[in-house]
Write an enzyme that holds these catalytic residues in place. Structure first.
Site, short mmCIF file in Angstrom:
data_model
loop_
_atom_site.label_atom_id
_atom_site.label_comp_id
_atom_site.label_asym_id
_atom_site.label_seq_id
_atom_site.Cartn_x
_atom_site.Cartn_y
_atom_site.Cartn_z
N LYS A 124 0.83 -1.18 0.09
CA LYS A 124 -0.13 -0.02 0.06
C LYS A 124 0.93 1.19 -0.13
O LYS A 124 0.53 2.24 -0.86
CB LYS A 124 -0.83 -0.05 1.14
CG LYS A 124 -1.84 -1.23 1.58
CD LYS A 124 -2.91 -1.33 0.16
CE LYS A 124 -3.82 -2.51 0.56
NZ LYS A 124 -3.31 -3.80 0.59
N LYS A 159 -8.74 1.44 3.87
CA LYS A 159 -8.14 0.37 3.99
C LYS A 159 -7.00 0.05 4.76
O LYS A 159 -6.30 1.01 5.21
CB LYS A 159 -7.99 -0.39 2.58
CG LYS A 159 -6.88 0.60 1.81
CD LYS A 159 -6.77 0.20 0.45
CE LYS A 159 -5.75 1.12 -0.54
NZ LYS A 159 -5.60 0.78 -1.98
N ARG A 209 -4.90 -4.75 -12.94
CA ARG A 209 -3.52 -5.39 -12.49
C ARG A 209 -2.71 -5.27 -13.86
O ARG A 209 -2.97 -5.95 -14.82
CB ARG A 209 -3.88 -6.84 -12.27
CG ARG A 209 -2.47 -7.57 -12.11
CD ARG A 209 -1.50 -6.92 -10.89
NE ARG A 209 -1.87 -6.55 -9.77
CZ ARG A 209 -2.19 -7.71 -8.73
NH1 ARG A 209 -1.77 -8.67 -9.08
NH2 ARG A 209 -2.61 -7.01 -7.42
N ARG A 224 -10.01 -6.05 -13.10
CA ARG A 224 -10.96 -6.88 -12.14
C ARG A 224 -12.20 -6.01 -11.99
O ARG A 224 -12.31 -4.97 -11.28
CB ARG A 224 -10.38 -7.10 -10.76
CG ARG A 224 -9.29 -8.25 -10.66
CD ARG A 224 -7.74 -7.91 -11.00
NE ARG A 224 -7.19 -6.81 -10.80
CZ ARG A 224 -6.36 -6.56 -9.40
NH1 ARG A 224 -6.30 -7.62 -8.75
NH2 ARG A 224 -6.09 -5.32 -9.01
N ARG A 232 -15.34 -3.17 -4.71
CA ARG A 232 -14.05 -3.80 -4.72
C ARG A 232 -13.94 -4.52 -5.97
O ARG A 232 -14.89 -5.48 -6.11
CB ARG A 232 -13.84 -4.70 -3.54
CG ARG A 232 -13.57 -3.95 -2.12
CD ARG A 232 -13.84 -4.57 -1.12
NE ARG A 232 -15.07 -5.66 -0.94
CZ ARG A 232 -15.17 -6.87 -0.03
NH1 ARG A 232 -14.38 -6.96 0.71
NH2 ARG A 232 -16.29 -7.49 -0.22
N ASP A 272 -1.36 -1.85 -9.63
CA ASP A 272 -2.84 -1.64 -9.64
C ASP A 272 -3.23 -0.29 -9.93
O ASP A 272 -2.83 0.41 -9.43
CB ASP A 272 -3.79 -2.07 -8.02
CG ASP A 272 -3.53 -3.51 -8.03
OD1 ASP A 272 -3.15 -4.30 -8.79
OD2 ASP A 272 -3.62 -3.84 -6.89
N GLU A 280 -1.97 0.52 -5.90
CA GLU A 280 -0.90 -0.15 -5.01
C GLU A 280 0.28 -0.99 -5.76
O GLU A 280 0.25 -0.75 -7.08
CB GLU A 280 -1.89 -1.59 -4.68
CG GLU A 280 -3.00 -1.16 -3.65
CD GLU A 280 -3.47 -2.61 -3.01
OE1 GLU A 280 -3.03 -3.60 -3.27
OE2 GLU A 280 -4.41 -2.43 -2.37
N ASN A 282 2.36 -4.49 -5.68
CA ASN A 282 2.34 -5.60 -5.24
C ASN A 282 3.57 -6.37 -5.70
O ASN A 282 3.90 -6.60 -6.73
CB ASN A 282 1.08 -6.34 -5.71
CG ASN A 282 -0.32 -5.67 -5.18
OD1 ASN A 282 -0.78 -6.13 -4.14
ND2 ASN A 282 -1.01 -4.84 -6.28
#
Length: 315
Positions: A124, A159, A209, A224, A232, A272, A280, A282
């Site tokens: 994050k 979050k 992604r 997504r 979400r 993301d 984000e 990852n």
């Protein structure tokens, strides 16, 4: 050559969608030998970092995707590379595993993603390094400061910094009668730092992604798309994955991040992007190889294998 993968327990992996299995299959297809272990099987003694590793024979059948041989006790530096693919939670045991992997690096092991980088790039908080691409964002555990941010922005996503799969991600509007309890819950009454970001309406078109592999941007993303009534897009939260070519903005963000992250030893990164904004970075065990490959025809696993072998001097 031999490659070791640090994974969750093998019976828990779902071959029809698992990125780690796609990685292993891509290497095995080139004639390399695959070994599997878990963080609990790693150890350090008297200057040697080793693990109990199990040789795998890989199959195309997703229901019976491997056969396991007899486990062996081996040094991690014996392998052409060690791939850290343990899923979060990123707890202290995860941190201890990165310390062991750093010790293995000092003994000559090649480890991807680099253990120091895994620690440095909180998935994050890492967006702070690339703030020119992010929406208005606050990180704090001060409830009054978070409340002021919600008032200022009007519509916010809140979050935890250590979450995954959309768990404990809330959308909060300034007039939400539950906003106080949501902030209290996510911040655990001000004892846990959280991230608040301005809500990005483009989430309706998907949380994209984008994969960065060895400094190269994969030309397709997996959007997504949230299910009806949901904000979400995470697949674990019921989102629908749709592969799509990168937009000009997607590529701009990906190319800006790819080289510095690869320089930090991040072989595989999943960023993301919602709309035009990075949300984000990852680095622990990024996914979506299988979905992008199946829907686009672009072989992500083959790109991974090529860049890994180049990094190991085996191309």
């Amino acid at each position: 050559m031999d490659f070791a993968f640090i994974l969750d327990p093998l019976p828990l992996l779902k071959a029809y969608k698992d990125t780690s299995i796609a990685m292993m299959r891509a290497l095995a297809a080139r004639g390399h030998r695959i070994w599997a272990t878990q963080p609990s099987e790693m150890y350090w003694r008297d200057g040697v970092t080793g693990a109990l590793v199990t040789p795998l024979e890989l199959h195309d059948d997703d229901h019976r995707w491997y056969s396991a041989g007899e486990p062996e006790d081996r040094r991690l530096s014996d392998f052409a590379a060690v791939l850290m693919r343990k899923d979060p939670p990123f707890d202290m045991e995860y941190v201890y595993a990165t310390y062991l992997l750093e010790a293995a690096e000092r003994e000559g092991a090649r480890v991807f993603n680099k253990p120091r980088g895994i620690r440095d790039y909180n998935e994050k908080m890492a967006i702070a390094e690339f703030r020119e691409f992010i929406a208005p964002t606050l990180v704090s555990r001060d409830e009054a400061r978070i409340d002021a941010f919600i008032d200022e922005q009007g519509d916010v996503i809140v979050k935890p910094l250590d979450g995954m799969g959309g768990v404990s991600v809330f959308r909060v509007r300034d007039d939400d009668p539950n906003r106080n309890v949501i902030v209290e819950t996510v911040s655990q009454l001000g004892t846990r730092s959280v991230m608040a970001q301005r809500f990005i309406p483009a989430i309706r078109q998907g949380d994209k992604r984008i994969l960065l592999i060895g400094g190269e941007v994969v030309p397709w993303s997996l959007a997504r798309i949230p299910k009806p009534g949901e904000t979400r897009g995470n697949l674990a939260a019921g989102g629908r994955g749709v592969a799509q070519p990168l937009s000009a903005r997607d590529r701009e963000i990906g190319e800006a991040l790819a080289k510095p992250l690869w320089a930090a030893g991040m072989l595989v990164v999943g960023i993301d992007v919602i709309g035009d904004y990075l949300t984000e970075v990852n680095v622990t065990s990024p996914t979506c190889f299988v979905e992008i490959t199946e829907q686009s025809g672009f072989d992500v696993g083959a790109l991974f294998a090529s860049r890994l072998l180049e990094a190991c001097g085996l191309a």
